[in-house]
Design an enzyme around this catalytic site. Structure first.
Site, PDB file in Angstrom:
ATOM      1  N   HIS A 212      41.139 -81.234  28.272  1.00 23.76           N
ATOM      2  CA  HIS A 212      40.736 -79.893  27.823  1.00 23.76           C
ATOM      3  C   HIS A 212      39.383 -79.936  27.114  1.00 23.76           C
ATOM      4  O   HIS A 212      38.476 -79.161  27.439  1.00 23.76           O
ATOM      5  CB  HIS A 212      41.807 -79.310  26.901  1.00 23.76           C
ATOM      6  CG  HIS A 212      41.483 -77.956  26.380  1.00 23.76           C
ATOM      7  ND1 HIS A 212      41.914 -76.802  26.983  1.00 23.76           N
ATOM      8  CD2 HIS A 212      40.744 -77.560  25.310  1.00 23.76           C
ATOM      9  CE1 HIS A 212      41.469 -75.747  26.307  1.00 23.76           C
ATOM     10  NE2 HIS A 212      40.751 -76.193  25.289  1.00 23.76           N
ATOM     11  N   GLU A 213      39.244 -80.835  26.153  1.00 25.98           N
ATOM     12  CA  GLU A 213      38.008 -80.870  25.363  1.00 25.98           C
ATOM     13  C   GLU A 213      36.815 -81.340  26.192  1.00 25.98           C
ATOM     14  O   GLU A 213      35.737 -80.758  26.099  1.00 25.98           O
ATOM     15  CB  GLU A 213      38.183 -81.709  24.102  1.00 25.98           C
ATOM     16  CG  GLU A 213      39.226 -81.178  23.132  1.00 25.98           C
ATOM     17  CD  GLU A 213      39.070 -79.713  22.753  1.00 25.98           C
ATOM     18  OE1 GLU A 213      37.954 -79.145  22.845  1.00 25.98           O
ATOM     19  OE2 GLU A 213      40.079 -79.102  22.361  1.00 25.98           O
TER      20      GLU A 213
ATOM     21  N   HIS B 170      35.498 -78.561  28.393  1.00 27.40           N
ATOM     22  CA  HIS B 170      34.548 -77.618  27.784  1.00 27.40           C
ATOM     23  C   HIS B 170      33.107 -78.090  27.941  1.00 27.40           C
ATOM     24  O   HIS B 170      32.191 -77.279  28.032  1.00 27.40           O
ATOM     25  CB  HIS B 170      34.851 -77.410  26.295  1.00 27.40           C
ATOM     26  CG  HIS B 170      35.971 -76.466  26.030  1.00 27.40           C
ATOM     27  ND1 HIS B 170      35.993 -75.169  26.480  1.00 27.40           N
ATOM     28  CD2 HIS B 170      37.132 -76.638  25.347  1.00 27.40           C
ATOM     29  CE1 HIS B 170      37.100 -74.575  26.084  1.00 27.40           C
ATOM     30  NE2 HIS B 170      37.814 -75.447  25.396  1.00 27.40           N
TER      31      HIS B 170
ATOM     32  N   HIS C 220      38.272 -69.839  27.793  1.00 27.41           N
ATOM     33  CA  HIS C 220      39.534 -70.480  28.136  1.00 27.41           C
ATOM     34  C   HIS C 220      40.138 -69.794  29.354  1.00 27.41           C
ATOM     35  O   HIS C 220      39.882 -68.626  29.615  1.00 27.41           O
ATOM     36  CB  HIS C 220      40.510 -70.386  26.954  1.00 27.41           C
ATOM     37  CG  HIS C 220      40.192 -71.349  25.868  1.00 27.41           C
ATOM     38  ND1 HIS C 220      39.723 -70.956  24.645  1.00 27.41           N
ATOM     39  CD2 HIS C 220      40.269 -72.700  25.824  1.00 27.41           C
ATOM     40  CE1 HIS C 220      39.529 -72.025  23.896  1.00 27.41           C
ATOM     41  NE2 HIS C 220      39.843 -73.093  24.583  1.00 27.41           N
ATOM     42  N   CYS C 221      40.944 -70.527  30.061  1.00 25.69           N
ATOM     43  CA  CYS C 221      41.626 -70.022  31.254  1.00 25.69           C
ATOM     44  C   CYS C 221      42.810 -69.148  30.830  1.00 25.69           C
ATOM     45  O   CYS C 221      43.557 -69.518  29.914  1.00 25.69           O
ATOM     46  CB  CYS C 221      42.115 -71.220  32.070  1.00 25.69           C
ATOM     47  SG  CYS C 221      43.033 -70.788  33.531  1.00 25.69           S
TER      48      CYS C 221
ATOM     49  N   CYS D 166      47.245 -73.825  33.177  1.00 24.14           N
ATOM     50  CA  CYS D 166      45.918 -74.436  33.298  1.00 24.14           C
ATOM     51  C   CYS D 166      45.623 -75.281  32.053  1.00 24.14           C
ATOM     52  O   CYS D 166      45.840 -74.833  30.920  1.00 24.14           O
ATOM     53  CB  CYS D 166      44.871 -73.334  33.457  1.00 24.14           C
ATOM     54  SG  CYS D 166      43.176 -73.945  33.531  1.00 24.14           S
TER      55      CYS D 166
END
Length: 186
Positions: free
Chosen positions: A156-157, A160, A168-169, A174
């Protein structure tokens, strides 16, 4: 979580921690504290999934200035915003991405705690393994759950830093969906 892009602080003065150079397109993994080899492997595999060269080192930085004292859960906590400042002051030419993985208990104001944060389109992400560990919450030791949580937060990070948007999704399934709790990560 994803944070707005911060201005880049000036380079360190003489006598401060050394700068760390990022090579074009690489992901630099910086391990801060006693991150086990099995968790390092989780981070390595997740980072390699982005298709960029991966390099790693032990943290050369002293995050003591980011310590905020005991805030929640009886644990000393470190302010991620201050940690970002320390990392950015000591990064050289930024042409890649840097993921700092720490054992420190972290938060990003105004939240009580946070296991991951990124500087928007910036090159730096921070991940704390501390509260991803079930034992932190007085649950039974579960290395597989700890590793799975860490893998999701790392992807996740770093996501970005790679994605062309800082949003964000909206899809709950997701990995780029915003998380507010461990239940969201799980």
């Amino acid at each position: 979580g994803m944070l707005p892009t911060a201005p880049r602080p000036a380079f360190p003065a003489a006598g401060e921690a050394p700068r760390v150079e990022l090579n074009g397109g690489e992901i630099l993994l910086v391990f801060d504290g006693s991150v086990s080899e099995s968790l390092r492997d989780v981070v390595r595999v997740a980072a390699r999934g982005f298709g960029a060269p991966v390099r790693e080192c032990e943290s050369p930085w002293d995050f003591a200035a980011a310590e905020a004292g005991v805030r929640t859960g009886g644990s000393r906590q470190f302010d991620m915003e201050r940690m970002f400042g320390i990392v950015l002051r000591h990064l050289g030419a930024v042409q890649g991405r840097c993921l700092v993985v720490t054992t420190q208990d972290t938060y990003y104001p105004p939240r009580r705690w946070d296991s991951g944060a990124s500087l928007g389109f910036g090159p730096v992400s921070l991940v704390s393994i501390r509260r991803l560990d079930p034992e932190f919450w007085d649950a039974p030791n579960d290395p597989a759950l700890h590793a799975e949580r860490l893998r999701k937060v790392v992807v996740h990070e770093l996501g970005h830093t790679f994605l062309p948007t800082n949003r964000h999704c909206p899809n709950w399934d997701c990995v780029m969906h915003a998380t507010e709790s461990l239940a969201d990560i799980d």
